[in-house]
Scaffold this motif. Sequence first.
Motif, mmCIF file in Angstrom:
data_model
loop_
_atom_site.group_PDB
_atom_site.id
_atom_site.type_symbol
_atom_site.label_atom_id
_atom_site.label_comp_id
_atom_site.label_asym_id
_atom_site.label_seq_id
_atom_site.Cartn_x
_atom_site.Cartn_y
_atom_site.Cartn_z
ATOM 1 N N VAL A 60 3.816 0.278 -7.789
ATOM 2 C CA VAL A 60 4.649 0.693 -8.922
ATOM 3 C C VAL A 60 3.785 1.350 -10.000
ATOM 4 O O VAL A 60 4.154 2.384 -10.563
ATOM 5 C CB VAL A 60 5.405 -0.521 -9.499
ATOM 6 C CG1 VAL A 60 6.069 -0.160 -10.827
ATOM 7 C CG2 VAL A 60 6.461 -1.008 -8.508
ATOM 8 N N ALA A 61 2.624 0.745 -10.277
ATOM 9 C CA ALA A 61 1.720 1.323 -11.278
ATOM 10 C C ALA A 61 1.257 2.716 -10.855
ATOM 11 O O ALA A 61 1.130 3.619 -11.690
ATOM 12 C CB ALA A 61 0.519 0.404 -11.478
ATOM 13 N N ALA A 62 1.008 2.899 -9.558
ATOM 14 C CA ALA A 62 0.571 4.199 -9.060
ATOM 15 C C ALA A 62 1.675 5.236 -9.152
ATOM 16 O O ALA A 62 1.443 6.380 -9.562
ATOM 17 C CB ALA A 62 0.097 4.067 -7.616
ATOM 18 N N VAL A 63 2.893 4.850 -8.795
ATOM 19 C CA VAL A 63 4.031 5.789 -8.819
ATOM 20 C C VAL A 63 4.363 6.193 -10.253
ATOM 21 O O VAL A 63 4.611 7.367 -10.550
ATOM 22 C CB VAL A 63 5.250 5.152 -8.134
ATOM 23 C CG1 VAL A 63 6.496 6.024 -8.333
ATOM 24 C CG2 VAL A 63 4.981 4.957 -6.645
ATOM 25 N N ARG A 64 4.351 5.221 -11.161
ATOM 26 C CA ARG A 64 4.683 5.496 -12.557
ATOM 27 C C ARG A 64 3.488 6.004 -13.356
ATOM 28 O O ARG A 64 3.644 6.446 -14.494
ATOM 29 C CB ARG A 64 5.206 4.233 -13.227
ATOM 30 C CG ARG A 64 6.523 3.713 -12.661
ATOM 31 C CD ARG A 64 6.934 2.456 -13.396
ATOM 32 N NE ARG A 64 8.224 1.953 -12.928
ATOM 33 C CZ ARG A 64 8.775 0.807 -13.364
ATOM 34 N NH1 ARG A 64 8.137 0.077 -14.268
ATOM 35 N NH2 ARG A 64 9.933 0.412 -12.889
ATOM 36 N N VAL A 65 2.292 5.929 -12.771
ATOM 37 C CA VAL A 65 1.034 6.238 -13.468
ATOM 38 C C VAL A 65 0.968 5.404 -14.744
ATOM 39 O O VAL A 65 0.678 5.908 -15.836
ATOM 40 C CB VAL A 65 0.901 7.746 -13.772
ATOM 41 C CG1 VAL A 65 -0.545 8.091 -14.110
ATOM 42 C CG2 VAL A 65 1.357 8.566 -12.589
ATOM 43 N N GLU A 66 1.247 4.120 -14.609
ATOM 44 C CA GLU A 66 1.221 3.178 -15.724
ATOM 45 C C GLU A 66 0.333 1.994 -15.347
ATOM 46 O O GLU A 66 0.777 1.074 -14.651
ATOM 47 C CB GLU A 66 2.629 2.674 -16.046
ATOM 48 C CG GLU A 66 3.575 3.740 -16.555
ATOM 49 C CD GLU A 66 4.973 3.181 -16.799
ATOM 50 O OE1 GLU A 66 5.183 1.986 -16.513
ATOM 51 O OE2 GLU A 66 5.825 3.933 -17.273
ATOM 52 N N PRO A 67 -0.917 1.981 -15.782
ATOM 53 C CA PRO A 67 -1.805 0.867 -15.431
ATOM 54 C C PRO A 67 -1.303 -0.476 -15.938
ATOM 55 O O PRO A 67 -1.606 -1.518 -15.358
ATOM 56 C CB PRO A 67 -3.137 1.248 -16.090
ATOM 57 C CG PRO A 67 -2.785 2.260 -17.132
ATOM 58 C CD PRO A 67 -1.598 2.996 -16.598
ATOM 59 N N GLU A 68 -0.496 -0.473 -17.018
ATOM 60 C CA GLU A 68 0.030 -1.727 -17.548
ATOM 61 C C GLU A 68 0.980 -2.398 -16.565
ATOM 62 O O GLU A 68 1.236 -3.614 -16.667
ATOM 63 C CB GLU A 68 0.765 -1.484 -18.869
ATOM 64 C CG GLU A 68 -0.131 -1.079 -20.031
ATOM 65 C CD GLU A 68 -0.617 0.364 -19.933
ATOM 66 O OE1 GLU A 68 -0.033 1.135 -19.130
ATOM 67 O OE2 GLU A 68 -1.593 0.713 -20.628
ATOM 68 N N ALA A 69 1.507 -1.627 -15.614
ATOM 69 C CA ALA A 69 2.411 -2.214 -14.617
ATOM 70 C C ALA A 69 1.641 -2.933 -13.524
ATOM 71 O O ALA A 69 2.222 -3.709 -12.760
ATOM 72 C CB ALA A 69 3.290 -1.119 -13.995
ATOM 73 N N ALA A 70 0.322 -2.672 -13.440
ATOM 74 C CA ALA A 70 -0.487 -3.318 -12.413
ATOM 75 C C ALA A 70 -0.789 -4.752 -12.815
ATOM 76 O O ALA A 70 -0.597 -5.157 -13.962
ATOM 77 C CB ALA A 70 -1.786 -2.542 -12.200
ATOM 78 N N GLU A 86 -6.090 -8.495 -17.299
ATOM 79 C CA GLU A 86 -6.717 -7.404 -18.042
ATOM 80 C C GLU A 86 -7.686 -6.622 -17.156
ATOM 81 O O GLU A 86 -7.771 -5.394 -17.245
ATOM 82 C CB GLU A 86 -7.443 -7.963 -19.265
ATOM 83 C CG GLU A 86 -6.515 -8.475 -20.356
ATOM 84 C CD GLU A 86 -7.285 -8.936 -21.577
ATOM 85 O OE1 GLU A 86 -8.530 -8.813 -21.575
ATOM 86 O OE2 GLU A 86 -6.649 -9.415 -22.528
ATOM 87 N N SER A 87 -8.401 -7.347 -16.298
ATOM 88 C CA SER A 87 -9.339 -6.682 -15.392
ATOM 89 C C SER A 87 -8.607 -5.777 -14.417
ATOM 90 O O SER A 87 -9.043 -4.650 -14.143
ATOM 91 C CB SER A 87 -10.154 -7.726 -14.627
ATOM 92 O OG SER A 87 -10.930 -8.511 -15.500
ATOM 93 N N ALA A 88 -7.478 -6.259 -13.879
ATOM 94 C CA ALA A 88 -6.700 -5.458 -12.937
ATOM 95 C C ALA A 88 -6.153 -4.203 -13.610
ATOM 96 O O ALA A 88 -6.182 -3.112 -13.036
ATOM 97 C CB ALA A 88 -5.560 -6.291 -12.358
ATOM 98 N N GLN A 89 -5.675 -4.360 -14.847
ATOM 99 C CA GLN A 89 -5.143 -3.207 -15.559
ATOM 100 C C GLN A 89 -6.243 -2.223 -15.927
ATOM 101 O O GLN A 89 -6.063 -1.009 -15.838
ATOM 102 C CB GLN A 89 -4.400 -3.679 -16.809
ATOM 103 C CG GLN A 89 -3.100 -4.427 -16.488
ATOM 104 C CD GLN A 89 -2.425 -4.984 -17.722
ATOM 105 O OE1 GLN A 89 -2.882 -4.773 -18.843
ATOM 106 N NE2 GLN A 89 -1.330 -5.695 -17.526
ATOM 107 N N ALA A 90 -7.418 -2.767 -16.320
ATOM 108 C CA ALA A 90 -8.538 -1.882 -16.658
ATOM 109 C C ALA A 90 -9.008 -1.112 -15.428
ATOM 110 O O ALA A 90 -9.284 0.092 -15.500
ATOM 111 C CB ALA A 90 -9.683 -2.703 -17.250
ATOM 112 N N ALA A 91 -9.087 -1.808 -14.289
ATOM 113 C CA ALA A 91 -9.494 -1.138 -13.054
ATOM 114 C C ALA A 91 -8.471 -0.079 -12.655
ATOM 115 O O ALA A 91 -8.832 1.030 -12.243
ATOM 116 C CB ALA A 91 -9.657 -2.160 -11.939
ATOM 117 N N SER A 92 -7.190 -0.402 -12.790
ATOM 118 C CA SER A 92 -6.135 0.558 -12.454
ATOM 119 C C SER A 92 -6.193 1.760 -13.383
ATOM 120 O O SER A 92 -6.022 2.906 -12.953
ATOM 121 C CB SER A 92 -4.761 -0.118 -12.566
ATOM 122 O OG SER A 92 -4.658 -1.189 -11.664
#
Length: 273
Positions: free
Chosen positions: A220-230, A139-145
């Motif tokens: 992948v999260a950066a390319v898709r602009v999807e923090p949930e993928a981080a 959750e922390s990684a996704q929130a930071a992303s």
Amino acid sequence: MTTGAGSRAAAKHAAREARSSTALRALARGGYAANGVVHLIIGAIVIAVSRGAGGESDQAGAFKAIATIPLGFAALWLLAVLLAALGLWHLANGVLASRGSDVKKWAVRIGEWGQTLVFLAIAAIAVAVALGARPDAEESAQAASRGILVIPGGPWLLGLVGTGLAVGGVSFIVMGVRRSFRTKVEIPPGPMGGAVTVLGMIGFLAKGFALLAVGILLIVAAVRVEPEAAGGLDGAVRALLEMMAGPLLVFAIGVGLLAYGVFCFLRARYARL
């Protein structure tokens, strides 16, 4: 002497004092052992996850497991102190980097200071768990992303972070293949030297593939602009499980992390400090 030159001289003097400290040297060796404890627990959790069990296969999960045992509170504080000391040791090494060209010196500094951030961050997680917090690394990684992605140029920044982790993973893999980690330890003679080398090779490869997987998730999260993928290590393990032969691959990484944990204990004894 200019203010900048005076500050650099003061920083180097402080770093030399730190590196010459018998206490910090002993604590840094203890930090390698503490890192070994963390990796042994993570490796065991990863193996369990590969066989269908639950668990958080990352540093937070390891510290939460420690918190459940008798005197776990005291153990967490001890691990935090030792890991922080190891981080300070790397900080001093970065300040005192002086060999080679400017490019080589800064490469060494970046590597050492990167290790400083890693060990201080892990120590901070240990402290948080010791104080009663139950952090969720995913959750922390996704929130930071999510926070990074909403700022101008955020996807590029997150992609750079992921690329940095991926490069770090590749460097671990290269060190394992080339056995260049041996420059960081005094290889003892006889069977023990062979054990140090074999455990280092297996451990560095496993650690490298784990970091590479985390880096790829962030890219992948950066390319898709999807923090949930981080995600962090636990997310990478879950993602690997979805691949063909994923459970076998995750099991192998878990075994490798166990080997890396044992290597860290040996490094505590034989590290060049």
